[in-house]
Design a protein around this motif. Structure first.
Motif, PDB file in Angstrom:
ATOM      1  N   GLU A   1       6.973  11.215   1.658  1.00  0.00           N
ATOM      2  CA  GLU A   1       6.675  10.109   2.370  1.00  0.00           C
ATOM      3  C   GLU A   1       7.445   8.990   1.943  1.00  0.00           C
ATOM      4  OE1 GLU A   1       3.006   8.337   5.424  1.00  0.00           O
ATOM      5  OE2 GLU A   1       2.645   9.467   3.564  1.00  0.00           O
ATOM      6  N   PRO A   2       6.709   8.214   0.638  1.00  0.00           N
ATOM      7  CA  PRO A   2       7.755   6.942   0.182  1.00  0.00           C
ATOM      8  C   PRO A   2       9.408   7.161   0.425  1.00  0.00           C
ATOM      9  CG  PRO A   2       6.717   8.141  -1.311  1.00  0.00           C
ATOM     10  CD  PRO A   2       6.871   9.561  -0.967  1.00  0.00           C
ATOM     11  N   TRP A   3      10.192   8.273   0.597  1.00  0.00           N
ATOM     12  CA  TRP A   3      11.380   8.196   1.069  1.00  0.00           C
ATOM     13  C   TRP A   3      11.719   8.354   2.047  1.00  0.00           C
ATOM     14  CZ3 TRP A   3      14.444   7.523  -3.748  1.00  0.00           C
ATOM     15  CH2 TRP A   3      13.802   7.508  -4.802  1.00  0.00           C
ATOM     16  N   GLY A   4      10.728   8.464   3.361  1.00  0.00           N
ATOM     17  CA  GLY A   4      10.927   8.626   4.221  1.00  0.00           C
ATOM     18  C   GLY A   4       9.224   8.487   4.649  1.00  0.00           C
ATOM     19  N   GLU A   5       9.135   8.631   6.305  1.00  0.00           N
ATOM     20  CA  GLU A   5       7.463   8.648   7.078  1.00  0.00           C
ATOM     21  C   GLU A   5       8.010   9.934   7.306  1.00  0.00           C
ATOM     22  OE1 GLU A   5       6.557   5.319   9.095  1.00  0.00           O
ATOM     23  OE2 GLU A   5       7.411   4.015   8.235  1.00  0.00           O
TER      24      GLU A   5
ATOM     25  N   SER B   1      17.767   7.645   9.341  1.00  0.00           N
ATOM     26  CA  SER B   1      17.124   5.803   9.859  1.00  0.00           C
ATOM     27  C   SER B   1      16.408   5.300   9.220  1.00  0.00           C
ATOM     28  CB  SER B   1      16.278   6.339  11.286  1.00  0.00           C
ATOM     29  OG  SER B   1      15.253   6.418  11.287  1.00  0.00           O
ATOM     30  N   ASP B   2      15.605   4.947   8.613  1.00  0.00           N
ATOM     31  CA  ASP B   2      14.794   3.804   7.813  1.00  0.00           C
ATOM     32  C   ASP B   2      13.552   5.471   7.442  1.00  0.00           C
ATOM     33  OD1 ASP B   2      16.465   1.602   7.225  1.00  0.00           O
ATOM     34  OD2 ASP B   2      15.090   0.437   8.756  1.00  0.00           O
ATOM     35  N   ARG B   3      13.365   5.709   8.705  1.00  0.00           N
ATOM     36  CA  ARG B   3      11.953   6.309   9.096  1.00  0.00           C
ATOM     37  C   ARG B   3      12.864   7.518   9.030  1.00  0.00           C
ATOM     38  NH1 ARG B   3       9.344   6.847  13.189  1.00  0.00           N
ATOM     39  NH2 ARG B   3       7.761   7.397  12.428  1.00  0.00           N
TER      40      ARG B   3
END
Length: 262
Positions: free
Chosen positions: A23-27, A118-120
């Motif tokens: 999760e810290p690398w992408g939601e 994307s950021d997520r």
């Protein structure tokens, strides 16, 4: 992903822990295959289908016999002129070279390459790996750590002679900011302490590499000095990749050796 996948396939960790670590690398993380034959063989969505989740990816790997693999996963890190660890030409190799990274599942005949959409969202694409895969280049962890220290010493001497960052205040703050902005790495229980130490050192040196690569304000660094800087930093970047691969391989071997004891 390489470490957690190996820990999960060996029975050393649970699914929820794997998902929490990503999760810290992408939601969100989703999964597709690169072509229809791979989709048919794995039961995962094809390139034009709706993506699935990492949960279904892990289930598919275990269904294909991943729990019995000799080396569950191999970290691939590439750079121009450095393609060590890749299989022969093919979809996975091309994608890993483009991305600079990948996870090779040699015993299963597949590889995965991540892309930040994307950021997520991080998307993992599963590629087939055709033909024989060469054995993993084994670099003892202590040897990789020693090479890392030696390259730091050599690079620092060269950069000091060039005066890199001499006139740029705030370099230490840049390095600290780079480390703080890096997603927090979570590791499974049983992660070898030596691997953790080397990975932390590699992260710190990667931040230093980034700061040292930034041009001074006003372009004060001459073209020849910039070229010399690049030559000085290249061996250090290689040493960082080798150290990361060695640290991850050590962890993978530890978890693979623990299979059946959980």
């Amino acid at each position: 992903m390489t470490v957690w996948l190996s820990a999960w396939l060996s029975g050393a960790t649970g699914l929820d822990h794997v998902l929490d670590a990503l999760e810290p690398w992408g939601e969100a993380h989703d999964v597709l295959t690169a072509d229809e034959p791979t989709a048919t063989a794995t039961g995962l969505p094809g390139p034009t289908d709706r993506p699935t989740s990492v949960t279904f990816l892990l289930a598919a790997l275990r269904r294909m016999g991943g729990q019995q693999t000799r080396t569950p996963a191999r970290l691939v890190l590439t750079a121009p002129g450095d393609i060590r660890g890749l299989p022969g030409p093919g979809q996975f190799s091309r994608a890993a070279i483009d991305a600079g990274e990948g996870v090779l599942l040699a015993d299963l005949g597949y590889g995965m390459v991540p892309a930040a959409l994307s950021d997520r969202l991080v998307r993992w694409t599963v590629h087939p790996v055709a033909g024989l895969v060469p054995g993993e280049e084994h670099t003892p962890l202590r040897e990789a750590e020693h090479a890392l220290r030696e390259q730091v010493r050599r690079s620092a001497a060269i950069l000091a002679s060039l005066g890199v960052a001499r006139h740029r205040p705030g370099v230490r703050e840049e390095i600290a900011d780079s480390l703080r902005s890096r997603p927090r790495s979570l590791w499974p229980d049983g992660m070898p302490p030596g691997s953790l130490r080397v990975l932390q050192n590699a992260d710190e040196l990667s931040a230093i590499l980034t700061a040292a690569s930034v041009d001074e304000p006003g372009g004060a660094l001459s073209a020849s000095a910039a070229s010399a800087r690049g030559e000085a930093l290249r061996p250090l970047a290689t040493a960082v990749r080798v150290a990361r691969r060695a640290a991850v391989a050590e962890a993978v071997r530890a978890f693979a050796g623990s299979a059946g004891r959980h």
